[in-house]
Design an enzyme around this catalytic site. Structure first.
Site, PDB file in Angstrom:
ATOM      1  N   GLN A  85       0.934  -0.953  -0.159  1.00 26.77           N
ATOM      2  CA  GLN A  85       0.162   0.032   0.072  1.00 26.77           C
ATOM      3  C   GLN A  85       0.809   1.210   0.133  1.00 26.77           C
ATOM      4  O   GLN A  85       0.986   1.873   0.763  1.00 26.77           O
ATOM      5  CB  GLN A  85      -0.904   0.138   1.221  1.00 26.77           C
ATOM      6  CG  GLN A  85      -1.893   1.120   1.290  1.00 26.77           C
ATOM      7  CD  GLN A  85      -3.096   0.719   0.334  1.00 26.77           C
ATOM      8  OE1 GLN A  85      -3.566  -0.450   0.311  1.00 26.77           O
ATOM      9  NE2 GLN A  85      -3.485   1.860  -0.254  1.00 26.77           N
ATOM     10  N   PHE A  86       1.418   1.464  -1.142  1.00 24.73           N
ATOM     11  CA  PHE A  86       2.327   2.701  -1.116  1.00 24.73           C
ATOM     12  C   PHE A  86       1.778   4.215  -0.893  1.00 24.73           C
ATOM     13  O   PHE A  86       2.136   5.200  -0.257  1.00 24.73           O
ATOM     14  CB  PHE A  86       2.929   2.972  -2.734  1.00 24.73           C
ATOM     15  CG  PHE A  86       1.816   3.407  -3.786  1.00 24.73           C
ATOM     16  CD1 PHE A  86       1.930   4.808  -3.840  1.00 24.73           C
ATOM     17  CD2 PHE A  86       1.255   2.735  -4.455  1.00 24.73           C
ATOM     18  CE1 PHE A  86       1.209   5.457  -4.825  1.00 24.73           C
ATOM     19  CE2 PHE A  86       0.262   3.161  -5.374  1.00 24.73           C
ATOM     20  CZ  PHE A  86       0.262   4.713  -5.496  1.00 24.73           C
ATOM     21  N   THR A  87       0.124   3.942  -0.820  1.00 20.55           N
ATOM     22  CA  THR A  87      -0.545   5.437  -0.418  1.00 20.55           C
ATOM     23  C   THR A  87      -0.443   5.695   0.776  1.00 20.55           C
ATOM     24  O   THR A  87      -1.100   6.836   1.395  1.00 20.55           O
ATOM     25  CB  THR A  87      -1.864   5.384  -1.091  1.00 20.55           C
ATOM     26  OG1 THR A  87      -2.578   4.078  -0.595  1.00 20.55           O
ATOM     27  CG2 THR A  87      -2.145   5.258  -2.593  1.00 20.55           C
TER      28      THR A  87
END
Length: 159
Positions: A85-87
């Protein structure tokens, strides 16, 4: 390294195809346990991974016979669903479009993600995953609800 941990009674990740008519497939599914949304930054190393592995597996977030949170994941017999989950590294302080400059690029994040999953499995845990970089639908039933933010920054280099 950042993790959003949610205690769940069930969870599933489905991978969407490129085209609307492409079949959807399940890449990971668990019953009781934790969903870990995991993000990495540029300075993350094995030290952050090991600290986070110890922290996640040592947290006592499952109730005992008196309904106090005294049991860890292993004692509860739960599993893990780990989703990249890079966000989690979104910066929304300015403007309306998030900046993701603090998120690690895939050439660094993919090996860290794989190493983290491997570390959890080496400790005897059942670990299901999403797929790094894929379009995923994550469905879960948050138990409690219990949701915890975990963060570990690499130490600053000494000057």
């Amino acid at each position: 390294m950042r993790i959003l941990l949610q205690r769940v009674t069930r969870a599933e990740v489905r991978i969407r195809g490129e085209l609307p008519d492409d079949p959807v497939r399940v890449s990971g599914r668990i019953g009781d346990g934790y969903v870990l949304l995991v993000g990495f930054t540029h300075t993350d190393t094995s030290a952050e991974l090991e600290w986070m592995t110890d922290k996640v597996l040592g947290l006592r977030l499952f109730p005992d016979e008196d309904q106090k949170l005294n049991h860890d994941l292993g004692a509860s017999g739960g599993a893990l669903l780990v989703v990249s989950q890079f966000t989690l590294y979104a910066d929304v302080r300015k403007g309306r479009r998030p900046s993701f400059v603090d998120a690690a690029k895939p050439d660094l994040a993919v090996p860290l993600y794989n190493q983290f999953v491997r570390s959890l499995r080496e400790r005897g845990m059942i670990v299901e995953t999403g797929e790094f970089g894929a379009r995923m639908d994550v469905e879960l039933v948050n138990d409690g609800p219990v949701t915890i933010w975990l963060e570990r920054e690499a130490p600053s280099p000494s000057t």
